[in-house]
Design a protein around this motif. Structure first.
Motif, PDB file in Angstrom:
ATOM      1  N   GLU A  71      42.129  22.467  21.379  1.00 14.08           N
ATOM      2  CA  GLU A  71      42.871  21.555  20.512  1.00 14.08           C
ATOM      3  C   GLU A  71      43.257  20.290  21.275  1.00 14.08           C
ATOM      4  OE1 GLU A  71      46.889  21.673  17.702  1.00 14.08           O
ATOM      5  OE2 GLU A  71      46.053  23.516  18.562  1.00 14.08           O
ATOM      6  N   VAL A  72      42.976  19.148  20.690  1.00 15.60           N
ATOM      7  CA  VAL A  72      43.273  17.865  21.326  1.00 15.60           C
ATOM      8  C   VAL A  72      44.782  17.711  21.512  1.00 15.60           C
ATOM      9  CG1 VAL A  72      43.117  15.350  21.090  1.00 15.60           C
ATOM     10  CG2 VAL A  72      41.210  16.788  20.363  1.00 15.60           C
ATOM     11  N   GLY A  73      45.167  17.206  22.689  1.00 13.98           N
ATOM     12  CA  GLY A  73      46.580  16.971  22.963  1.00 13.98           C
ATOM     13  C   GLY A  73      47.316  18.172  23.520  1.00 13.98           C
ATOM     14  N   LYS A  74      46.613  19.292  23.691  1.00 16.14           N
ATOM     15  CA  LYS A  74      47.228  20.489  24.241  1.00 16.14           C
ATOM     16  C   LYS A  74      46.763  20.684  25.690  1.00 16.14           C
ATOM     17  CE  LYS A  74      49.180  21.547  20.334  1.00 16.14           C
ATOM     18  NZ  LYS A  74      50.650  21.476  20.153  1.00 16.14           N
ATOM     19  N   GLU A  75      47.563  21.416  26.467  1.00 18.33           N
ATOM     20  CA  GLU A  75      47.251  21.683  27.859  1.00 18.33           C
ATOM     21  C   GLU A  75      46.726  23.108  27.989  1.00 18.33           C
ATOM     22  OE1 GLU A  75      49.365  20.572  32.056  1.00 18.33           O
ATOM     23  OE2 GLU A  75      50.574  21.750  30.657  1.00 18.33           O
ATOM     24  N   TYR A  76      45.536  23.253  28.577  1.00 14.87           N
ATOM     25  CA  TYR A  76      44.896  24.563  28.676  1.00 14.87           C
ATOM     26  C   TYR A  76      44.609  24.921  30.137  1.00 14.87           C
ATOM     27  CZ  TYR A  76      43.863  24.555  23.623  1.00 14.87           C
ATOM     28  OH  TYR A  76      43.951  24.541  22.252  1.00 14.87           O
ATOM     29  N   PHE A  77      44.829  26.199  30.461  1.00 11.39           N
ATOM     30  CA  PHE A  77      44.462  26.737  31.763  1.00 11.39           C
ATOM     31  C   PHE A  77      43.677  28.031  31.564  1.00 11.39           C
ATOM     32  CE2 PHE A  77      48.178  24.178  32.781  1.00 11.39           C
ATOM     33  CZ  PHE A  77      47.792  23.545  33.946  1.00 11.39           C
ATOM     34  N   LEU A  78      42.716  28.252  32.458  1.00 15.42           N
ATOM     35  CA  LEU A  78      41.982  29.516  32.506  1.00 15.42           C
ATOM     36  C   LEU A  78      42.442  30.287  33.731  1.00 15.42           C
ATOM     37  CD1 LEU A  78      39.638  31.537  31.924  1.00 15.42           C
ATOM     38  CD2 LEU A  78      38.148  29.976  33.218  1.00 15.42           C
ATOM     39  N   ASN A  79      42.927  31.500  33.533  1.00 19.45           N
ATOM     40  CA  ASN A  79      43.315  32.392  34.627  1.00 19.45           C
ATOM     41  C   ASN A  79      42.312  33.535  34.727  1.00 19.45           C
ATOM     42  OD1 ASN A  79      45.624  30.852  35.018  1.00 19.45           O
ATOM     43  ND2 ASN A  79      46.923  32.191  33.793  1.00 19.45           N
ATOM     44  N   VAL A  80      41.874  33.806  35.950  1.00 17.49           N
ATOM     45  CA  VAL A  80      40.925  34.895  36.190  1.00 17.49           C
ATOM     46  C   VAL A  80      41.536  35.847  37.217  1.00 17.49           C
ATOM     47  CG1 VAL A  80      38.587  35.526  36.888  1.00 17.49           C
ATOM     48  CG2 VAL A  80      38.990  33.347  35.720  1.00 17.49           C
ATOM     49  N   TYR A  81      41.402  37.177  36.956  1.00 13.58           N
ATOM     50  CA  TYR A  81      42.039  38.179  37.803  1.00 13.58           C
ATOM     51  C   TYR A  81      41.031  39.261  38.210  1.00 13.58           C
ATOM     52  CZ  TYR A  81      46.132  36.200  35.418  1.00 13.58           C
ATOM     53  OH  TYR A  81      47.064  35.351  34.886  1.00 13.58           O
ATOM     54  N   PHE A  82      41.140  39.715  39.458  1.00 18.63           N
ATOM     55  CA  PHE A  82      40.421  40.890  39.941  1.00 18.63           C
ATOM     56  C   PHE A  82      41.455  41.964  40.265  1.00 18.63           C
ATOM     57  CE2 PHE A  82      37.100  37.852  40.344  1.00 18.63           C
ATOM     58  CZ  PHE A  82      35.897  38.529  40.452  1.00 18.63           C
ATOM     59  N   SER A  83      41.245  43.164  39.766  1.00 18.57           N
ATOM     60  CA  SER A  83      42.179  44.262  40.017  1.00 18.57           C
ATOM     61  C   SER A  83      41.414  45.542  40.312  1.00 18.57           C
ATOM     62  CB  SER A  83      43.109  44.466  38.814  1.00 18.57           C
ATOM     63  OG  SER A  83      42.354  44.733  37.644  1.00 18.57           O
ATOM     64  N   LEU A  84      42.077  46.474  40.991  1.00 13.71           N
ATOM     65  CA  LEU A  84      41.443  47.732  41.381  1.00 13.71           C
ATOM     66  C   LEU A  84      40.969  48.522  40.166  1.00 13.71           C
ATOM     67  CD1 LEU A  84      43.707  49.094  44.254  1.00 13.71           C
ATOM     68  CD2 LEU A  84      41.386  48.208  44.456  1.00 13.71           C
ATOM     69  N   LYS A  85      39.735  48.974  40.236  1.00 18.01           N
ATOM     70  CA  LYS A  85      39.180  49.768  39.142  1.00 18.01           C
ATOM     71  C   LYS A  85      39.702  51.203  39.199  1.00 18.01           C
ATOM     72  CE  LYS A  85      34.931  48.901  38.122  1.00 18.01           C
ATOM     73  NZ  LYS A  85      33.445  48.833  38.141  1.00 18.01           N
ATOM     74  N   ASN A  86      39.964  51.691  40.400  1.00 21.39           N
ATOM     75  CA  ASN A  86      40.429  53.071  40.591  1.00 21.39           C
ATOM     76  C   ASN A  86      41.600  53.104  41.571  1.00 21.39           C
ATOM     77  OD1 ASN A  86      38.238  54.460  39.044  1.00 21.39           O
ATOM     78  ND2 ASN A  86      36.950  53.550  40.652  1.00 21.39           N
ATOM     79  N   LYS A  87      42.344  54.175  41.532  1.00 18.21           N
ATOM     80  CA  LYS A  87      43.445  54.361  42.463  1.00 18.21           C
ATOM     81  C   LYS A  87      42.890  54.569  43.870  1.00 18.21           C
ATOM     82  CE  LYS A  87      47.557  57.176  43.327  1.00 18.21           C
ATOM     83  NZ  LYS A  87      48.405  58.295  42.854  1.00 18.21           N
ATOM     84  N   THR A  88      43.570  53.994  44.856  1.00 18.84           N
ATOM     85  CA  THR A  88      43.179  54.168  46.254  1.00 18.84           C
ATOM     86  C   THR A  88      44.363  54.738  47.027  1.00 18.84           C
ATOM     87  OG1 THR A  88      43.916  51.981  46.983  1.00 18.84           O
ATOM     88  CG2 THR A  88      41.698  52.132  46.034  1.00 18.84           C
ATOM     89  N   ARG A  89      44.151  54.951  48.340  1.00 13.06           N
ATOM     90  CA  ARG A  89      45.240  55.463  49.177  1.00 13.06           C
ATOM     91  C   ARG A  89      46.345  54.433  49.342  1.00 13.06           C
ATOM     92  NH1 ARG A  89      42.131  57.454  54.437  1.00 13.06           N
ATOM     93  NH2 ARG A  89      41.000  55.530  53.934  1.00 13.06           N
ATOM     94  N   TRP A  90      46.032  53.142  49.150  1.00 11.13           N
ATOM     95  CA  TRP A  90      47.017  52.087  49.419  1.00 11.13           C
ATOM     96  C   TRP A  90      47.548  51.390  48.173  1.00 11.13           C
ATOM     97  CZ3 TRP A  90      45.334  47.250  47.861  1.00 11.13           C
ATOM     98  CH2 TRP A  90      43.955  47.102  47.663  1.00 11.13           C
ATOM     99  N   ALA A  91      46.954  51.651  46.996  1.00  8.13           N
ATOM    100  CA  ALA A  91      47.444  50.992  45.774  1.00  8.13           C
ATOM    101  C   ALA A  91      46.938  51.736  44.549  1.00  8.13           C
ATOM    102  CB  ALA A  91      47.009  49.531  45.732  1.00  8.13           C
ATOM    103  N   ASP A  92      47.648  51.578  43.447  1.00 15.25           N
ATOM    104  CA  ASP A  92      47.280  52.235  42.199  1.00 15.25           C
ATOM    105  C   ASP A  92      46.186  51.465  41.470  1.00 15.25           C
ATOM    106  OD1 ASP A  92      49.130  54.281  42.517  1.00 15.25           O
ATOM    107  OD2 ASP A  92      50.728  53.151  41.486  1.00 15.25           O
ATOM    108  N   LYS A  93      45.562  52.131  40.531  1.00 13.82           N
ATOM    109  CA  LYS A  93      44.607  51.480  39.646  1.00 13.82           C
ATOM    110  C   LYS A  93      45.284  50.301  38.942  1.00 13.82           C
ATOM    111  CE  LYS A  93      41.916  52.259  35.439  1.00 13.82           C
ATOM    112  NZ  LYS A  93      41.461  53.247  34.423  1.00 13.82           N
ATOM    113  N   GLY A  94      44.575  49.199  38.848  1.00 12.97           N
ATOM    114  CA  GLY A  94      45.130  48.017  38.195  1.00 12.97           C
ATOM    115  C   GLY A  94      45.839  47.068  39.137  1.00 12.97           C
ATOM    116  N   HIS A  95      45.973  47.439  40.416  1.00 15.44           N
ATOM    117  CA  HIS A  95      46.639  46.559  41.393  1.00 15.44           C
ATOM    118  C   HIS A  95      45.843  45.257  41.542  1.00 15.44           C
ATOM    119  CE1 HIS A  95      48.910  45.377  44.943  1.00 15.44           C
ATOM    120  NE2 HIS A  95      47.759  45.105  45.528  1.00 15.44           N
ATOM    121  N   LEU A  96      46.539  44.130  41.447  1.00 13.14           N
ATOM    122  CA  LEU A  96      45.899  42.825  41.515  1.00 13.14           C
ATOM    123  C   LEU A  96      45.535  42.491  42.956  1.00 13.14           C
ATOM    124  CD1 LEU A  96      45.197  40.308  39.742  1.00 13.14           C
ATOM    125  CD2 LEU A  96      47.407  39.369  40.452  1.00 13.14           C
TER     126      LEU A  96
END
Length: 245
Positions: A71-96
């Protein structure tokens, strides 16, 4: 924050970015990839793309399938995220583990205030206080300290315990053991304080110039200036600058 996945824009208006694996031993197929579009500060769209198999030091272009009808006149940002697919010894699934933000549009120009439609301001001094009043709002500056100590809209105070804007030089650094991470007390000198009321009394410009002294081993002095423009509708422009010591 250092992260092991580098994202670089290639053709943002087509959603195309480049992914680079900076890990030494980890394939990026261990991570989920999600994205979102922020429109004027609010999430308007989100989704996922399939995980990618990318070995260390390899690069790969990917396309984020967001809606390209911006939309004209609006401010847009694209955010991209990588997160753990599975739980590991150091972090849970979904950890960014990595994220990046890309501006899809230029920042919209701030519209000028139409002073013709504004009410006039009531400006008074009481001791060291400069008091500015308008319809349903009030502002008080302490001319002795140069600080805005009160900001009220609809009788609700917005500034906690009279502690208005001052220079905050400190930045916490947690990933560099060689950096000095200590906080040093800061004192503020007596300001050069001035104000100028517009001829139509619909705005007032306030200048507060002072020195901040950091109690380092050898004290560091940082001169800084805060400029306020208060308008008759309660809007305030704030412009702050400092000089490197």
């Amino acid at each position: 924050m250092y992260q092991y996945i580098k994202m670089t824009p290639l053709a943002l208006m087509s959603g195309k970015i480049e992914i680079e694996n900076k890990y030494a031993f980890t394939n990026l197929d261990q991570f989920d990839i999600t994205w979102e579009i922020i429109k004027d500060g609010v999430k308007s769209e989100s989704g996922t793309i399939p995980s990618i198999s990318l070995e260390p030091d390899e690069k790969l272009p990917v396309v984020i399938p967001y809606n390209k009808n911006l939309e004209v006149g609006k401010e847009y940002f694209l955010n991209v995220y990588f997160s753990l697919k599975n739980k590991t010894r150091w972090a849970d699934k979904g950890h960014l583990v990595a994220s990046e933000q890309f501006a899809l549009t230029n920042r919209p120009a701030v519209s000028m205030v139409d002073t013709n439609a504004l009410n006039t301001l009531d400006i008074d001094t009481q001791g060291e206080d400069l008091i500015i009043k308008g319809q349903d709002f009030g502002i008080t500056f302490d001319t002795g300290s140069g600080i805005m100590k009160s900001l009220r809209y609809d009788r609700q105070e917005m500034i906690h315990q009279n502690n208005g804007f001052v220079l905050n030089w400190y930045r916490s650094i947690s990933n560099d053991k060689y950096a000095d991470q200590n906080y040093y007390p800061t004192t503020y000198g007596k300001p050069l304080f001035s104000y100028q009321v517009a001829d139509d009394k619909k705005s007032v410009t306030i200048l507060s110039y002072m020195n901040a002294t950091i109690a380092y081993r050898n004290p560091v002095v940082i001169p800084y200036l805060i400029k306020y423009i208060v308008y008759g509708n309660g809007a305030i422009d704030v412009d702050a600058s400092f000089t490197l010591p």
